[in-house]
Scaffold this active site. Structure first.
Site, PDB file in Angstrom:
ATOM      1  N   ASP A 275     -10.361 -12.454   6.901  1.00 35.38           N
ATOM      2  CA  ASP A 275     -11.782 -12.623   7.202  1.00 35.38           C
ATOM      3  C   ASP A 275     -12.203 -11.400   8.015  1.00 35.38           C
ATOM      4  O   ASP A 275     -12.111 -11.392   9.250  1.00 35.38           O
ATOM      5  CB  ASP A 275     -12.003 -13.919   7.991  1.00 35.38           C
ATOM      6  CG  ASP A 275     -13.472 -14.183   8.257  1.00 35.38           C
ATOM      7  OD1 ASP A 275     -14.277 -13.232   8.199  1.00 35.38           O
ATOM      8  OD2 ASP A 275     -13.816 -15.343   8.541  1.00 35.38           O
TER       9      ASP A 275
ATOM     10  N   HIS B 284     -14.486  15.709   3.605  1.00 42.44           N
ATOM     11  CA  HIS B 284     -15.144  14.526   3.063  1.00 42.44           C
ATOM     12  C   HIS B 284     -15.899  14.881   1.783  1.00 42.44           C
ATOM     13  O   HIS B 284     -15.870  14.135   0.809  1.00 42.44           O
ATOM     14  CB  HIS B 284     -16.113  14.006   4.122  1.00 42.44           C
ATOM     15  CG  HIS B 284     -16.597  12.620   3.883  1.00 42.44           C
ATOM     16  ND1 HIS B 284     -15.804  11.520   4.121  1.00 42.44           N
ATOM     17  CD2 HIS B 284     -17.767  12.158   3.437  1.00 42.44           C
ATOM     18  CE1 HIS B 284     -16.486  10.443   3.821  1.00 42.44           C
ATOM     19  NE2 HIS B 284     -17.686  10.799   3.404  1.00 42.44           N
TER      20      HIS B 284
ATOM     21  N   LYS C  76     -16.501   2.621  14.647  1.00 43.79           N
ATOM     22  CA  LYS C  76     -16.631   2.464  13.185  1.00 43.79           C
ATOM     23  C   LYS C  76     -15.477   3.191  12.497  1.00 43.79           C
ATOM     24  O   LYS C  76     -14.903   2.704  11.519  1.00 43.79           O
ATOM     25  CB  LYS C  76     -17.989   2.998  12.719  1.00 43.79           C
ATOM     26  CG  LYS C  76     -18.336   2.681  11.269  1.00 43.79           C
ATOM     27  CD  LYS C  76     -17.826   3.694  10.269  1.00 43.79           C
ATOM     28  CE  LYS C  76     -18.223   3.345   8.839  1.00 43.79           C
ATOM     29  NZ  LYS C  76     -17.635   4.298   7.859  1.00 43.79           N
TER      30      LYS C  76
ATOM     31  N   GLU D 125     -14.761   4.099   0.584  1.00 41.82           N
ATOM     32  CA  GLU D 125     -15.130   5.369   1.227  1.00 41.82           C
ATOM     33  C   GLU D 125     -14.018   6.408   1.069  1.00 41.82           C
ATOM     34  O   GLU D 125     -12.872   6.155   1.460  1.00 41.82           O
ATOM     35  CB  GLU D 125     -15.413   5.130   2.721  1.00 41.82           C
ATOM     36  CG  GLU D 125     -15.940   6.366   3.420  1.00 41.82           C
ATOM     37  CD  GLU D 125     -16.364   6.090   4.871  1.00 41.82           C
ATOM     38  OE1 GLU D 125     -16.621   4.920   5.220  1.00 41.82           O
ATOM     39  OE2 GLU D 125     -16.423   7.057   5.648  1.00 41.82           O
TER      40      GLU D 125
END
Ligand code: NAD
Length: 471
Positions: free
Chosen positions: A298, A396, A282, A82
Site C-alpha cells: 500500500d 535524465h 520525493k 520515471e
C-alpha cells in the site's frame, strides 16, 4: 541471495537476457519468468481486487543491481515509469558497495490503531479508567487475530490521550463572528499498539480497534467515532546508513572531495527549507515507492507515513541526513516509517508482486522495510550527486529522449536512433522527434513499420539496439 548482485553490464543486455540472469539468481520457475514477460495479473484476477474493473494498467519493472545490505546481496525490483530511477539506485549502490555497503536496522512491526471517543463527561477520569483496564483490553485485542498472536505478534500496549482542543463547528466563527461558538469538545483518543509481524497490518489493526470500541464506550461512558489505523507508523521505523569514500564520488570536472562538500551543502537546504525538503524527499520516495509498487505494498500508506514523519517536529524537513565523518567519508542516514508486508494485501495476490518478492528474497516484513530504506538512501545519494554537480537534466534527458521518440510514433528500430539524435542535437523535444520519425519513415529501409506504442510486444523490444546508424 548467495551470489553477488554486482552485475557489470546488466543494463547492456537484451530484455530476455536480463530476465534469464535474474531468473538464475533468484531461482525463478518458467511460470514466474512468463509472469515477468507480461503474463501477470489477468483481467479476471483484477476484477476480484477492486470495483468497476475495465482493464489492467501496467508499469515497467526494472531491477536495481549492486545492493549490499548488512553484508548480504539483494536484487531490487522496482516498478516505475520515471527514467533514471533504476539506473540511479544501481549506480549509488555501487558507490556504497565500495565502502562496505549499507547497514540497516528497524523497529518491531508495531502499528498504531486509533479509537476516538467523544461526549465523555470527564475525559481525564476516563483516561485513568482505560489505563487501569489495559491488560483486559489488550487480551481482547489479541483474540481478534489468534494467528498473529501465535506468531509472536499481537497487542503490545495501549496509551490514552486527552485532546482538549477541537475546531469550531459553528459557521459564524468561520466567517469571523463569535456568537453561537460550538466545538466537538474534548476527546479521548486511545492508541492500540499492535505487532503485525509480517503483515502491513491495516485490516488486522482496524479489526482489533472495532472489537475494542464497545468496551471503550462502556468504560468511558462516551461515544466512539473512529476506529482506524494511523499511517503515521512511528513505532515501525526503518533506518539505513552508508559511508562513501570521497575518491569514488568524483565527477568531471569536480573532485570527489568537492562533490562530497556540495552534497552536504545541498542537504543543508533540505534540512532547513520545506520547498527543497519536499523535492529532496520525493527523490527518496522515488526508490521506496518503486519497490513498494513492485512488491504489492500500500504505497499510499508508505507515502503518508513518510511525509507525516518528515513534519513531526512541526516543520517539514529532510528525511535523510548527510555529513562528513572524522575519516573524511561522506555519511548518509535515513529513517522513516515503513509499514510494509510480505503477507496480506496485494503482496500475495498480485502475480508480479509475488515474483518481485521472490526476487528481492526477504524473509520478513522487517527485512523488506530495511531493504526499502537502503534503496531510498541510494536514490537520495544518486540525486544529490547529480544535482550538486552537472544537474540531473543531462542524464535524465538521455532517457527522456527515448520516451519522446516512442511518443512521436517511432517504430521499434527507430527508438535508439531518434533518441541518440535528439541528444546529439541537444533538441530533446517532441516536435523534433516527430520530424525525425517522419524523415526516417520516408527512408524506411530495414526498419520495422510497426509503431512501438501499438506493438503488443512493445516493451520487450525496447532493449534492442538499432540496426541502422546512418542518419
Ligand atoms: P490482510 O488482512 O490481508 O492480512 C493480514 C493477515 O494475514 C493477518 O490478520 C494474519 O491473520 C495473516 N497472516 C498470515 N501469516 C502472517 C504473518 N507471518 N504475519 C502476519 N500476519 C499473517 O492485510 P493487512 O496487512 O492487515 O492489511 C493490509 C491491507 O489493508 C492493504 O491492502 C491496505 O491497502 C489495506 N488498508 C489500508 C488502510 C490504511 O493504510 N489506512 C486502511 C484500510 C485498509
Amino acid at each position: 541471495m548467495n551470489k553477488s548482485s554486482r552485475l557489470p553490464g546488466f543494463y547492456k543486455l537484451s530484455l530476455e537476457a536480463r530476465v534469464a540472469v535474474v531468473a538464475e539468481l533468484a531461482g525463478l520457475t518458467a511460470d514466474e519468468k512468463t509472469i515477468l514477460m507480461g503474463e501477470g495479473l489477468s483481467p479476471a484476477q483484477a476484477n476480484q481486487m477492486i470495483e468497476n474493473v475495465v482493464g489492467i494498467h501496467a508499469l515497467p519493472l526494472g531491477i536495481a543491481v549492486n545492493f549490499l545490505i548488512n553484508g548480504q546481496d539483494y536484487l531490487i525490483p522496482m516498478a516505475i515509469e520515471e527514467p533514471s530511477v533504476v539506473a540511479g539506485a544501481s549506480f549509488a549502490a555501487r558507490l556504497v558497495r565500495d565502502g562496505g555497503g549499507f547497514t540497516t536496522s528497524s523497529d518491531e512491526p508495531v502499528m498504531i490503531g486509533q479509537i476516538q471517543v467523544v461526549d465523555v463527561a470527564d475525559p481525564w477520569a476516563a483516561r485513568f479508567e482505560l489505563l487501569a483496564q489495559k491488560s483486559r483490553l489488550l487480551q481482547l485485542a489479541d483474540q481478534t487475530d489468534p494467528l498473529i498472536a501465535s506468531l509472536g505478534g499481537g497487542a503490545r500496549d495501549l496509551t490514552v490521550r486527552v485532546v482538549e482542543d477541537s475546531p469550531s463547528t459553528s459557521p459564524s466563527s468561520c466567517s469571523g463572528g463569535t456568537s453561537g461558538h460550538r466545538t466537538v469538545g474534548p476527546m479521548v483518543v486511545v492508541h492500540l499498539l499492535f505487532d503485525c509481524r509480517d503483515a502491513m497490518g491495516a485490516n488486522t489493526v482496524n479489526t482489533a480497534c472495532e472489537a475494542l470500541a464497545p468496551e471503550v464506550e462502556n468504560i468511558t461512558g462516551g461515544r466512539v467515532v473512529l476506529r482506524i489505523i494511523s499511517n503515521l507508523a512511528d513505532r515501525r521505523l526503518a533506518r539505513a546508513k552508508c559511508a562513501i569514500q570521497t575518491d569514488v564520488l568524483g565527477l568531471e570536472p569536480f573532485t570527489g572531495q568537492t562533490v562530497s562538500t556540495r552534497i552536504v551543502e545541498a542537504y543543508a537546504l533540505a534540512a532547513n527549507d520545506p520547498y527543497r525538503a519536499a523535492t529532496h524527499n520525493k527523490g527518496i520516495m522515488n526508490g521506496i515507492d518503486a519497490v513498494a509498487v513492485a512488491t504489492g505494498q500500500d504505497w499510499r500508506a508508505v507515502e503518508a507515513g513518510a511525509h507525516a514523519y518528515a513534519a513531526r517536529r512541526g516543520r517539514y524537513t529532510s528525511l535523510s541526513h548527510w555529513s562528513v565523518d572524522a575519516d573524511g567519508n561522506l555519511v548518509g542516514t535515513l529513517e522513516l516509517p515503513l509499514a510494509v508486508g510480505i503477507v496480506g494485501g496485494a503482496s500475495r495476490v498480485h502475480p508480479t508482486a509475488k515474483v518481485a518478492l521472490k526476487i528481492v528474497g526477504v524473509k520478513t516484513a522487517q527485512e523488506l522495510a530495511e531493504v526499502m530504506a537502503a534503496v531510498g538512501l541510494a536514490q537520495n545519494l544518486a540525486a544529490l550527486r547529480a544535482l550538486a554537480t552537472e544537474g540531473i537534466q543531462r542524464g535524465h534527458m538521455k532517457l527522456h529522449a527515448r520516451q519522446l521518440a516512442i511518443a512521436a510514433g517511432a517504430t521499434a528500430n527507430m527508438v535508439e536512433l531518434i533518441a541518440g539524435r535528439l541528444v546529439a542535437e541537444q533538441e530533446i523535444r517532441l516536435d523534433r522527434a516527430q520530424e525525425l520519425v517522419q524523415k526516417l519513415s520516408t527512408l524506411g529501409e530495414g526498419l520495422s513499420t510497426e509503431p512501438i506504442l501499438s506493438s503488443s510486444k512493445g516493451p520487450s523490444r525496447l532493449g534492442q539496439r538499432p540496426s541502422a546508424n546512418d542518419f
